[in-house]
Design a protein around this motif. Sequence first.
Motif, PDB file in Angstrom:
ATOM      1  N   LEU A  23      43.279  -9.481 -35.413  1.00 54.55           N
ATOM      2  CA  LEU A  23      42.494  -8.801 -34.659  1.00 54.55           C
ATOM      3  C   LEU A  23      42.958  -7.412 -32.890  1.00 54.55           C
ATOM      4  O   LEU A  23      42.201  -6.477 -33.432  1.00 54.55           O
ATOM      5  N   GLU A  24      43.941  -8.170 -33.073  1.00 54.99           N
ATOM      6  CA  GLU A  24      44.186  -6.486 -31.444  1.00 54.99           C
ATOM      7  C   GLU A  24      44.231  -5.524 -32.663  1.00 54.99           C
ATOM      8  O   GLU A  24      44.254  -4.412 -31.592  1.00 54.99           O
ATOM      9  N   SER A  25      45.370  -5.406 -33.884  1.00 54.94           N
ATOM     10  CA  SER A  25      45.521  -4.059 -34.922  1.00 54.94           C
ATOM     11  C   SER A  25      44.239  -3.225 -34.937  1.00 54.94           C
ATOM     12  O   SER A  25      44.285  -2.690 -34.647  1.00 54.94           O
ATOM     13  N   GLN A  26      43.367  -3.786 -35.314  1.00 51.74           N
ATOM     14  CA  GLN A  26      41.557  -3.430 -35.697  1.00 51.74           C
ATOM     15  C   GLN A  26      41.062  -3.276 -34.259  1.00 51.74           C
ATOM     16  O   GLN A  26      40.547  -1.906 -34.318  1.00 51.74           O
ATOM     17  N   PHE A  27      41.263  -3.733 -33.848  1.00 50.27           N
ATOM     18  CA  PHE A  27      41.230  -3.564 -31.865  1.00 50.27           C
ATOM     19  C   PHE A  27      41.131  -2.061 -31.937  1.00 50.27           C
ATOM     20  O   PHE A  27      40.753  -1.014 -31.428  1.00 50.27           O
ATOM     21  N   LEU A  28      41.958  -1.727 -31.685  1.00 45.07           N
ATOM     22  CA  LEU A  28      43.355  -0.427 -31.871  1.00 45.07           C
ATOM     23  C   LEU A  28      42.963   0.521 -32.605  1.00 45.07           C
ATOM     24  O   LEU A  28      42.675   2.109 -32.801  1.00 45.07           O
ATOM     25  N   GLN A  29      42.918   0.202 -34.238  1.00 37.69           N
ATOM     26  CA  GLN A  29      42.468   1.050 -34.724  1.00 37.69           C
ATOM     27  C   GLN A  29      40.821   1.550 -34.759  1.00 37.69           C
ATOM     28  O   GLN A  29      40.967   3.015 -35.007  1.00 37.69           O
ATOM     29  N   ASP A  30      40.234   1.089 -34.519  1.00 34.83           N
ATOM     30  CA  ASP A  30      38.704   1.543 -34.064  1.00 34.83           C
ATOM     31  C   ASP A  30      38.702   2.271 -32.812  1.00 34.83           C
ATOM     32  O   ASP A  30      38.266   2.817 -33.039  1.00 34.83           O
ATOM     33  N   ILE A  31      39.863   1.831 -31.622  1.00 38.20           N
ATOM     34  CA  ILE A  31      40.016   2.771 -31.027  1.00 38.20           C
ATOM     35  C   ILE A  31      40.640   4.536 -31.060  1.00 38.20           C
ATOM     36  O   ILE A  31      40.617   5.629 -31.462  1.00 38.20           O
ATOM     37  N   CYS A  32      41.574   4.351 -32.674  1.00 42.12           N
ATOM     38  CA  CYS A  32      42.072   5.747 -33.202  1.00 42.12           C
ATOM     39  C   CYS A  32      41.066   6.095 -33.439  1.00 42.12           C
ATOM     40  O   CYS A  32      40.567   7.947 -33.722  1.00 42.12           O
ATOM     41  N   LYS A  33      40.084   5.637 -33.776  1.00 44.29           N
ATOM     42  CA  LYS A  33      39.629   6.310 -35.711  1.00 44.29           C
ATOM     43  C   LYS A  33      37.633   7.213 -34.739  1.00 44.29           C
ATOM     44  O   LYS A  33      37.503   7.724 -34.406  1.00 44.29           O
ATOM     45  N   GLU A  34      37.881   6.305 -33.315  1.00 43.32           N
ATOM     46  CA  GLU A  34      36.847   7.183 -32.557  1.00 43.32           C
ATOM     47  C   GLU A  34      37.778   7.906 -31.668  1.00 43.32           C
ATOM     48  O   GLU A  34      37.007   8.836 -31.343  1.00 43.32           O
ATOM     49  N   CYS A  35      38.769   8.623 -31.563  1.00 48.09           N
ATOM     50  CA  CYS A  35      38.731   9.506 -30.380  1.00 48.09           C
ATOM     51  C   CYS A  35      39.348  10.363 -31.608  1.00 48.09           C
ATOM     52  O   CYS A  35      39.286  11.373 -31.570  1.00 48.09           O
ATOM     53  N   LEU A  36      39.686   9.828 -33.399  1.00 49.07           N
ATOM     54  CA  LEU A  36      39.324  11.128 -34.014  1.00 49.07           C
ATOM     55  C   LEU A  36      38.312  12.015 -34.406  1.00 49.07           C
ATOM     56  O   LEU A  36      38.034  13.223 -34.389  1.00 49.07           O
ATOM     57  N   ASP A  37      37.634  10.771 -34.822  1.00 48.35           N
ATOM     58  CA  ASP A  37      35.925  11.795 -34.244  1.00 48.35           C
ATOM     59  C   ASP A  37      35.576  12.241 -32.860  1.00 48.35           C
ATOM     60  O   ASP A  37      34.340  13.340 -32.992  1.00 48.35           O
ATOM     61  N   ASN A  38      36.372  12.085 -31.757  1.00 46.24           N
ATOM     62  CA  ASN A  38      36.253  12.810 -30.765  1.00 46.24           C
ATOM     63  C   ASN A  38      36.895  14.411 -30.649  1.00 46.24           C
ATOM     64  O   ASN A  38      37.539  14.704 -29.669  1.00 46.24           O
ATOM     65  N   GLY A  39      37.868  14.915 -31.451  1.00 43.77           N
ATOM     66  CA  GLY A  39      39.225  16.130 -31.899  1.00 43.77           C
ATOM     67  C   GLY A  39      40.586  15.694 -31.372  1.00 43.77           C
ATOM     68  O   GLY A  39      40.989  16.240 -31.070  1.00 43.77           O
ATOM     69  N   VAL A  40      40.809  13.715 -31.173  1.00 41.45           N
ATOM     70  CA  VAL A  40      42.208  13.894 -30.774  1.00 41.45           C
ATOM     71  C   VAL A  40      42.655  12.744 -31.617  1.00 41.45           C
ATOM     72  O   VAL A  40      41.846  11.625 -32.328  1.00 41.45           O
ATOM     73  N   ILE A  41      44.198  13.632 -32.064  1.00 42.27           N
ATOM     74  CA  ILE A  41      44.700  12.024 -33.007  1.00 42.27           C
ATOM     75  C   ILE A  41      45.694  11.236 -32.724  1.00 42.27           C
ATOM     76  O   ILE A  41      46.730  12.302 -31.967  1.00 42.27           O
ATOM     77  N   ILE A  42      44.898   9.784 -32.672  1.00 36.94           N
ATOM     78  CA  ILE A  42      46.420   8.950 -32.520  1.00 36.94           C
ATOM     79  C   ILE A  42      46.418   8.351 -33.287  1.00 36.94           C
ATOM     80  O   ILE A  42      45.823   7.928 -33.823  1.00 36.94           O
ATOM     81  N   THR A  43      47.734   7.425 -32.723  1.00 36.63           N
ATOM     82  CA  THR A  43      47.522   6.717 -34.415  1.00 36.63           C
ATOM     83  C   THR A  43      48.159   4.943 -33.462  1.00 36.63           C
ATOM     84  O   THR A  43      48.474   5.099 -32.583  1.00 36.63           O
ATOM     85  N   ARG A  44      48.331   3.634 -34.426  1.00 34.23           N
ATOM     86  CA  ARG A  44      49.311   2.495 -33.314  1.00 34.23           C
ATOM     87  C   ARG A  44      49.980   2.969 -34.017  1.00 34.23           C
ATOM     88  O   ARG A  44      50.671   3.294 -35.590  1.00 34.23           O
ATOM     89  N   ALA A  45      50.458   1.898 -33.747  1.00 36.32           N
ATOM     90  CA  ALA A  45      52.703   1.312 -33.896  1.00 36.32           C
ATOM     91  C   ALA A  45      52.252   0.319 -35.488  1.00 36.32           C
ATOM     92  O   ALA A  45      51.503  -0.531 -35.640  1.00 36.32           O
ATOM     93  N   LYS A  46      52.707   0.646 -36.872  1.00 41.83           N
ATOM     94  CA  LYS A  46      52.446   0.406 -37.854  1.00 41.83           C
ATOM     95  C   LYS A  46      54.198  -0.743 -37.797  1.00 41.83           C
ATOM     96  O   LYS A  46      55.159  -0.463 -38.017  1.00 41.83           O
ATOM     97  N   TYR A  47      53.540  -2.405 -38.318  1.00 38.42           N
ATOM     98  CA  TYR A  47      54.590  -3.040 -39.009  1.00 38.42           C
ATOM     99  C   TYR A  47      54.939  -3.474 -40.135  1.00 38.42           C
ATOM    100  O   TYR A  47      53.289  -4.059 -40.771  1.00 38.42           O
ATOM    101  N   ASN A  48      55.733  -3.624 -41.080  1.00 39.11           N
ATOM    102  CA  ASN A  48      55.134  -4.335 -41.979  1.00 39.11           C
ATOM    103  C   ASN A  48      55.011  -6.029 -41.736  1.00 39.11           C
ATOM    104  O   ASN A  48      56.307  -6.535 -41.051  1.00 39.11           O
ATOM    105  N   VAL A  49      54.608  -6.675 -41.898  1.00 40.39           N
ATOM    106  CA  VAL A  49      54.074  -8.125 -41.185  1.00 40.39           C
ATOM    107  C   VAL A  49      55.170  -9.000 -42.081  1.00 40.39           C
ATOM    108  O   VAL A  49      55.253  -9.679 -41.411  1.00 40.39           O
ATOM    109  N   ASP A  50      55.234  -8.351 -43.517  1.00 40.66           N
ATOM    110  CA  ASP A  50      55.808  -9.477 -44.061  1.00 40.66           C
ATOM    111  C   ASP A  50      57.545  -9.204 -43.827  1.00 40.66           C
ATOM    112  O   ASP A  50      58.488 -10.353 -44.288  1.00 40.66           O
TER     113      ASP A  50
END
Length: 113
Positions: free
Chosen positions: A40-67
């Motif tokens: 849920l927290e990862s999805q929240f941060l992904q929504d922030i990333c998408k909103e930033c991208l829509d406004n011309g700033v590229i950020i990403t979230r740290a991604k991990y292999n859950v398994d």
Amino acid sequence: MLSLLGGPGRSAASSSRTARSVQQKHSRQKKDPELARWELESQFLQDICKECLDNGVIITRAKYNVDQEFRLPAPSLKIIVPADLSRRDIEAAAKVVKNAAVKVVQAWAKARR
């Protein structure tokens, strides 16, 4: 003897133990409230990333292999700033990230009501 889960040195008993541990891990993940919160927290941060991208700033979230992670680190954002940006450009990008975070927090709060 050649098994599907291992090489020529693995026995059938060893392969079945491996299969059981993989099944237990997946069933544990489905029931684990900590993993659900992390997703849920990862999805929240992904929504922030998408909103930033829509406004011309590229950020990403740290991604991990859950398994493959023994203990998952807290979800986080990655912001990379090139050295050749002016102070004005950096402040404009920071303002976009801040506004995106505020907008997503408000949207999530509204959705929870």
